[in-house]
Design a protein around this motif. Structure first.
Motif, short mmCIF file in Angstrom:
data_model
loop_
_atom_site.label_atom_id
_atom_site.label_comp_id
_atom_site.label_asym_id
_atom_site.label_seq_id
_atom_site.Cartn_x
_atom_site.Cartn_y
_atom_site.Cartn_z
N SER A 1 0.87 -1.34 -0.01
CA SER A 1 -0.03 -0.03 -0.09
C SER A 1 1.02 1.32 0.14
O SER A 1 0.48 2.23 -0.71
CB SER A 1 -1.10 -0.05 1.19
OG SER A 1 -1.93 -0.95 1.26
N PRO B 1 -2.55 2.02 -8.58
CA PRO B 1 -2.52 1.57 -7.07
C PRO B 1 -3.10 0.23 -6.82
O PRO B 1 -2.96 -0.43 -5.95
CB PRO B 1 -3.20 2.63 -6.42
CG PRO B 1 -3.38 3.95 -7.30
CD PRO B 1 -3.24 3.30 -8.63
N CYS C 1 3.41 7.12 6.13
CA CYS C 1 2.71 6.15 6.29
C CYS C 1 3.39 5.23 7.44
O CYS C 1 2.90 4.50 8.23
CB CYS C 1 2.73 5.28 4.97
SG CYS C 1 1.50 5.75 3.65
N VAL D 1 -6.33 4.92 -0.87
CA VAL D 1 -5.82 6.25 -0.77
C VAL D 1 -5.23 6.57 -2.26
O VAL D 1 -5.15 7.71 -2.40
CB VAL D 1 -4.71 6.29 0.64
CG1 VAL D 1 -4.15 7.79 0.66
CG2 VAL D 1 -5.67 6.20 1.73
N GLY D 2 -4.49 5.74 -2.90
CA GLY D 2 -3.54 5.78 -3.59
C GLY D 2 -4.39 6.22 -4.92
O GLY D 2 -4.26 7.24 -5.76
N ILE E 1 0.78 4.24 -2.77
CA ILE E 1 0.63 5.70 -2.38
C ILE E 1 1.80 6.51 -2.86
O ILE E 1 1.51 7.53 -3.38
CB ILE E 1 0.33 5.96 -0.74
CG1 ILE E 1 -0.77 5.32 -0.40
CG2 ILE E 1 0.59 7.34 -0.38
CD1 ILE E 1 -1.02 5.22 1.22
N SER E 2 3.18 6.24 -2.55
CA SER E 2 4.04 6.85 -3.00
C SER E 2 3.82 7.15 -4.57
O SER E 2 4.36 8.11 -5.00
CB SER E 2 5.42 6.29 -2.62
OG SER E 2 5.70 5.11 -3.36
N GLY F 1 -4.67 1.57 2.02
CA GLY F 1 -3.74 2.22 1.33
C GLY F 1 -3.76 2.45 -0.09
O GLY F 1 -3.69 3.56 -0.75
N ARG F 2 -4.13 1.00 -0.45
CA ARG F 2 -4.53 1.36 -2.18
C ARG F 2 -5.61 2.21 -2.56
O ARG F 2 -5.60 2.65 -3.49
CB ARG F 2 -4.70 -0.21 -2.81
CG ARG F 2 -3.33 -0.96 -2.48
CD ARG F 2 -3.52 -2.38 -3.10
NE ARG F 2 -2.30 -3.31 -2.84
CZ ARG F 2 -1.30 -3.35 -3.58
NH1 ARG F 2 -1.29 -2.53 -4.60
NH2 ARG F 2 -0.29 -3.82 -3.35
N ALA G 1 5.78 11.08 1.87
CA ALA G 1 4.28 10.19 1.92
C ALA G 1 4.53 8.88 2.59
O ALA G 1 3.91 8.43 3.39
CB ALA G 1 3.56 10.15 0.57
N SER G 2 5.82 8.21 1.99
CA SER G 2 5.82 6.83 2.74
C SER G 2 6.30 7.15 4.05
O SER G 2 5.96 5.98 4.77
CB SER G 2 6.95 6.12 1.67
OG SER G 2 8.33 6.98 1.63
N ILE H 1 -5.78 9.56 -4.52
CA ILE H 1 -4.75 10.70 -4.88
C ILE H 1 -4.71 10.93 -6.37
O ILE H 1 -4.90 12.06 -6.91
CB ILE H 1 -3.45 10.33 -4.49
CG1 ILE H 1 -3.28 10.40 -2.87
CG2 ILE H 1 -2.24 11.21 -4.97
CD1 ILE H 1 -2.11 9.65 -2.30
#
Lengths: 320, 345, 508
Positions: free
Chosen positions: B89, B257, B122, B151-152, B93-94, B148-149, B118-119, B155
């Motif tokens: 995740s 993501p 996390c 969130v990606g 995100i990154s 997390g995915r 960002a990482s 984004i």
């Protein structure tokens, strides 16, 4: 009220709240039609999650669920091509599920390796096996599939309980009996509650561990059967990351991931909450499916923190 | 004065446990490569094409870099008696941050820093849950793993999300470019390895993490701030995953993501375990973790060149995991020993 | 049946022997327990109480001797067999499952009809019956964890008892009970006694021994050092039996060197305490002086040391070091401020077993210096080697995992770690627990030497001779309270025993 029911009560409250929110936002949402659809669409996740509930209650975890669903699907599809009746291949796959689960449980207990890692290997193994069976999507064409799809019980209103939902409710009933009215069920709670005490109180740890993973294997295989019949096909990537949804359903259903506390019936509501979230987001139409993952994560977070403080407040010993 | 009780020379002391530990993973790697060499006679050939090195060995190294970076972070967390399931995740995100900021037109160097920041955030989140609230690591990191995915994906929506692909000379240079014949990511990987090694071994952080992983209560009484140290381990793991995210995202020129680095947490844990790290915590083996990642990649590559369908990869991995773990489990070893010798407990 | 005319013993353990690797845990121990008596079994940690009980209840196998039950030899090989013979045990830690209901806890593994089904109607009836045997009335559907520890303890006893119970072993049942709860438990014990059950009662509360028991047996270092009717053993005799033999010569040799508080005050505690853990106490440590901390097991010795070190948070009082009052005490801050602590339980709290001797030794020193300034490897090796030589730690090299060392050498590593951080105040909790005689003397000498070098020491110990030999002053603990201090001129075994025994002189 007994404090150990707080998580379950919270789960039901969240479910009702989400359902009412949906009703307030969209016309026709508060109906048996929507409810019936949610039950049918999520039945395989809930079935798998019921099995996972037992495993988690015993203080373990099973990551092989998603791969098992995929493997059962492709196997049934290929057996269908070879002329097997779906019921026969289903029976075979259920036996396989039991044996595979039992083997995982045995390795966990015998080698004293964390369940996380052993079932992780199970995940790899079964997913690899999926691709060895077939790399394509294979349809299941047997007439039984149509018959299965046509089975339904009408609910008041326009809703129906489809066969998948019926299988799920039946397996839930069986699970409730196993959890609360058998010696094995008590042993599972005991092992998850305090392994060492359970041993001193005369519980056979190995037998319980092996049986609980066998039961988990049975339920994930059953979930695979329901999934295959529901989608009338087998696809080697089917069920990827479903183990996460199943575990999330268990946690949202009020079962503590540290084991020993929780109720199988909560898992039904946990799975329904996940289903409701996606239904709500799909009803909205403008929201991206990312919100499904994020809101599941937020709920998961809230429940885990709630459980964490509940554990310290009832003075339960936490087993790492 | 002849001092009989004189301690052995330092060289011996380092070498003895070292060789023992490194023997099996290195042997495994050697066996895999030798088998490959027998299957494909040109296996060891390295040639220069378009100004960079090519060949199976280079390929194994090249592909192993992202997993190795994640595994190095994982080794640190596992050393603290934890685990981080959310690395996939974090990568997602990154990657999403990169695509988003490139569409926003930021300088690419700043974007690199933002993705890493960002990482780190996390990792701080995970560290807070584990060290701050005291949630079991598997459970705590599951939260970010699940969401997390999402969130990606979110984004990516920040700029419409229709086309998450991008071009960036800097980032792609880091990922797929080459420098003096050598693929840049190998150099980057080596630099990060050395940097992490310096942080872990040239400061006392590694010792503290191992102390906390070995016996948190004792470490605390010995004056180690166990919570802070655990927190740091998750931050490091997040940062390493962030670097892997940069490489993987730049490699595909797009942020995906949903499917980027799927199951990488499993590969990373496997690499740590093959490298001799115990999931019970207490030891960090950085070098051996890299070997573990190479073993995994060499396996994958040899399945490819052997003509076996790539599907066997997962099964072979599973068998390797179980084999290594059963060998690692003292319990099973003694009991198997007893069974072999015909005795019962 | 009166204790004076015992008749046929319910349980007779004859010449019981048990050897663990390197340790003789029990050496020809005899124990007779009669029907209808409460037999108090006493001894400090490691005296052999639990080993003896485990052998009686089948959790451990004996290496020698025999056990007779009502005159017939029996061979107890598992807890299940023991239960079949009517020997039931309630262990110190409540060994039940708090997350399950009272009913489930009382019936787990004992009920079950056809096909492994449970009839909750029958299970609840059974649970009620078990509880009513003890006169306990609670809601049996609540989870066990929602009840007080005292009630959990009673449920554990209810589970252990059935109609066939002939011997009941209670291992520290009152450790976490308050006065009222203890009184209630004693009422139940008296009822059981009246029913002719033989009860073995392990405790470290002397008042309770005199209140409830008919006879006493004392173990020390695996030997039975005394047994007899409670009415014939005085408190002082009892304490003397538990805390060890006289070493008159050694004592007087040290007495000549005792100092009389001329050093600078480096630590003062005023009214320091914590609710339910330790009553507020005052204590001063001076440079170049060792303060002994004497008291029976459970009297609060360890808690004093941990409170001073910040390993337990205080909720009252002030702790001041040379630099001034300490706020938000924590082990790390204490170490930075120049303190060091050697915990009693080496394995759980002292050492990091996986790490090498060197790494363990430099740990506190490194923690003091901060994570950024790593002590160079060469310096680490030098320090470790110095410590290995100074403390005569028996090891081929400093890289050996510390878990592979013997107990005495492990203890030395803990001491070495404390010393390497160059402390000015050292708190030692049971510095010689579980180590052999030779190392024992070495460590006492080391303590004296450190003192001479100007360190302030606190030595908490269950061995009276050790306290007398090692310290200049002695603070005495009883029932989680510091009841007084014995000044340097008056430090003798007898004075300490007298103070621990307290108000009366017992009943003998």
């Amino acid at each position: 009220m007994n404090r150990k029911y707080i998580p379950l009560a919270t789960t039901i409250a969240v479910f009702l709240a989400l359902f009412l929110i949906g009703g307030a936002m969209y016309r026709n949402f508060l109906s048996t039609l929507v409810l019936g659809n949610i039950l049918a669409d999520n039945s395989f996740i809930i079935i798998a999650a019921i099995g996972a509930t037992f495993v988690i209650l015993s203080g373990g975890i099973d990551l092989s669920i998603g791969s098992m669903i995929g493997f059962v699907g492709v196997s049934m599809a290929v057996l269908d091509r070879m002329g097997w009746h779906p019921l026969a291949s289903a029976a075979l796959m259920l036996c396989f599920g039991i044996l595979f689960g039992a083997a995982q449980g045995w390795i966990i207990d015998f080698c004293a390796i964390q369940p996380f890692i052993v079932t992780l290997a199970g995940l790899f193994l079964l997913r690899g096996a999926c691709f060895m069976v077939t790399v394509d999507s294979v349809p299941i064409r047997h007439d039984f599939v149509q018959f299965y799809a046509s089975l339904k019980v009408h609910l008041p209103g326009r809703g129906v309980l489809r066969s998948s939902a019926l299988v799920m409710l039946a397996s839930l009933a069986v699970a409730v009996v196993i959890a609360h009215f058998t010696r094995f069920g008590s042993n599972v709670y005991a092992v998850g509650g305090d392994r060492e005490s359970a041993r001193l109180m005369g519980v056979d740890i190995r037998r319980t561990t092996v049986s609980v993973y066998a039961l988990g294997g049975f339920y994930s295989a059953l979930a695979g059967v329901v999934y295959a019949l529901y989608t009338s096909s087998g696809y080697p990537l089917a069920g990827s990351t479903l183990e996460l949804s199943a575990i999330a359903a268990v946690v949202l259903g009020g079962t503590l991931l540290s084991g020993g506390v929780g109720m199988v019936v909560g898992t039904l509501f946990g799975g329904m909450i996940l289903g409701l979230i996606s239904t709500l987001i799909i009803f909205n139409g403008s929201l991206n499916s990312a919100w499904i993952l994020i809101s599941s994560g937020v709920l998961l977070f809230a429940f885990i923190v709630l459980h964490r403080f509940l554990v310290s407040s009832i003075g339960l010993r936490e087993t790492q | 004065m002849t001092d009989v009780a004189r301690l052995p020379r330092r060289r011996d002391r380092v070498a003895r446990p070292g060789t023992h530990r490194a023997l099996w993973p290195l042997l495994a790697l050697a066996v895999i490569l030798i088998v490959d060499g027998m299957i494909s006679p040109n296996f060891f050939a390295i040639r220069i094409v378009e100004g960079r090195l090519f060949g199976n060995l280079i390929d194994i190294l090249y592909r192993a870099v992202p997993t190795a970076l994640v595994a190095l972070g994982m080794a640190v967390v596992i050393g603290s008696k934890g685990v981080d399931l959310s690395v996939g995740s974090i990568i997602a995100i990154s990657g999403a941050v990169i695509a988003w900021r490139i569409h926003a037109g930021d300088p690419h160097f700043v974007i690199l820093l933002l993705a890493l920041a960002a990482s780190v955030v996390c990792g701080m989140w995970n560290g807070l849950l584990v060290a701050g609230i005291g949630i079991q690591p598997i459970v705590a990191t599951l939260i970010l793993m699940v969401s997390g995915r999402g969130v990606g994906m979110l984004i990516n929506l920040l700029y419409g999300g229709t086309d998450p692909s991008f071009e960036s000379a800097l980032l792609q240079g880091l990922s797929t470019g080459h420098l003096w014949l050598i693929p840049t990511r190998l150099i980057l990987g080596a630099v990060l390895f050395v940097a992490l090694w310096l942080v872990i071994r040239r400061t006392a952080l590694g010792l503290f993490i191992e102390a906390v992983g070995g016996n948190a209560a004792a470490a605390n009484l010995a004056g180690v701030n166990a919570r802070l140290v655990t927190f740091a381990a998750y931050v490091i793991c997040g940062l390493m995953a962030g670097w892997a995210g940069v490489i993987l995202t730049a490699d595909t020129h797009t942020s995906d993501p949903v499917s980027v680095a799927l199951y990488i947490e499993l590969d990373a844990i496997l690499a740590v375990v093959i490298g001799g790290g115990s999931l019970a915590g207490g030891r960090i083996y950085l070098g051996m973790t890299v070997i573990g990642a190479l073993v995994i990649q060499a396996l994958t590559t040899s399945i490819l060149i052997s003509g076996l369908p790539p599907e066997y990869n997962l099964i072979i991995k599973a068998v390797v995991v179980l084999f290594v773990l059963v060998l690692q489990s003292d319990n099973a070893r003694t009991r198997i020993g007893q069974i072999v010798s015909g005795g019962r407990r | 049946m009166s204790p004076e005319t015992p008749g046929q013993a319910r349980v007779e353990m004859r010449a019981i022997r048990k050897v663990f690797p390197g340790v003789r845990a029990l050496d020809d121990v005899d124990l007779r327990i009669f029907p209808g008596e409460v037999h108090a079994l006493l001894g400090e940690n490691g005296a052999g109480k639990s080993t003896l009980i485990k052998i009686l209840t089948g959790a451990l196998l004996r290496d020698g001797g025999e056990i007779l039950l009502d005159g017939r030899p029996v061979d107890v090989r598992s807890t299940k067999e023991a239960q079949g013979l009517g020997i039931s045990t309630v262990f110190q830690e409540v060994n039940l499952i708090p997350s399950m209901s009272v009913t489930q806890n009382l019936t787990l593994g004992k009920t079950g009809g056809r096909f492994g089904m449970i009839s909750w109607r029958r299970a609840r009836a059974e649970a009620q019956a078990k509880l009513s045997r003890l006169g306990v009335k609670i809601d049996i559907d609540q989870s066990l964890g929602s009840y007080s520890v005292a009630m959990q303890q009673l449920v554990a006893i209810a589970r252990a008892l059935d109609d066939e119970t002939r011997v009941l072993v209670l291992d520290e049942p009152t450790a976490s009970l308050d006065a009222d709860e203890t009184a209630a438990l004693f009422g139940i014990i008296r009822d059981l006694k009246a029913k002719g059950i033989a009860i073995v009662f392990i405790t470290h509360f002397l008042d309770q021994v005199y209140e409830i028991s008919d006879r006493i047996s004392v173990l020390r270092n695996g030997l039975l050092v005394g047994t007899g009717p409670t009415s014939e053993i005085s408190r002082q005799q009892l304490i003397a039996m538990m805390l060890g033999r006289e070493l008159g010569e050694v004592e007087s040799a040290y007495a000549a060197h005792r100092k009389t508080g001329e050093g600078a005050e480096v630590l003062t505690a005023r009214g320091l305490g914590r609710r339910r853990t330790l009553k507020p106490f005052d204590l001063t440590l001076r440079a170049g002086e060792a303060v002994g901390l004497a008291g029976l097991l459970g009297s609060g010795r360890t808690e004093v040391a941990k409170l001073l070190f910040g390993a337990i948070r205080s909720d009252s009082g002030v702790l001041s070091l040379e630099a001034g009052p300490v706020r938000h005490a924590s082990p790390r801050r204490s170490i930075v401020a120049g303190m060091a602590f050697c915990p009693e339980d080496r394995k759980a709290e002292g050492l990091i077993g996986e790490l090498s001797i060197r790494e363990n030794i430099v740990m506190s020193m490194q923690a003091k210096g901060g994570w950024l300034r790593k002590i160079p490897r060469a310096d680490q090796e030098r320090i470790a080697d110095e410590m290995i030589r100074a403390l005569a730690i028996a090891t081929p090299d400093a890289e050996k995992p510390v878990s592979q060392l013997s107990g005495g050498n492990q203890q030395k590593v803990v001491l070495a770690r404390a010393l390497a951080s160059r402390p000015r105040i050292m708190l030692l909790d049971e510095p010689t627990r579980g180590i052999d005689v030779g190392a024992h003397a070495e460590i006492i000498l080391l303590i004296r030497r450190l003192c001479d070098q100007g360190l302030a020491l606190l030595v908490a110990s269950s061995e009276l001779d050790e306290v007398v030999a090692a310290s200049d002053r002695v603070a005495v603990m009883r029932d989680r309270e510091m009841i007084g201090e014995i000044a340097s001129g008056a430090v003798t075994r007898d004075n300490i025993i007298r103070m621990i025994a307290g108000k009366d002189d017992g009943r003998g």
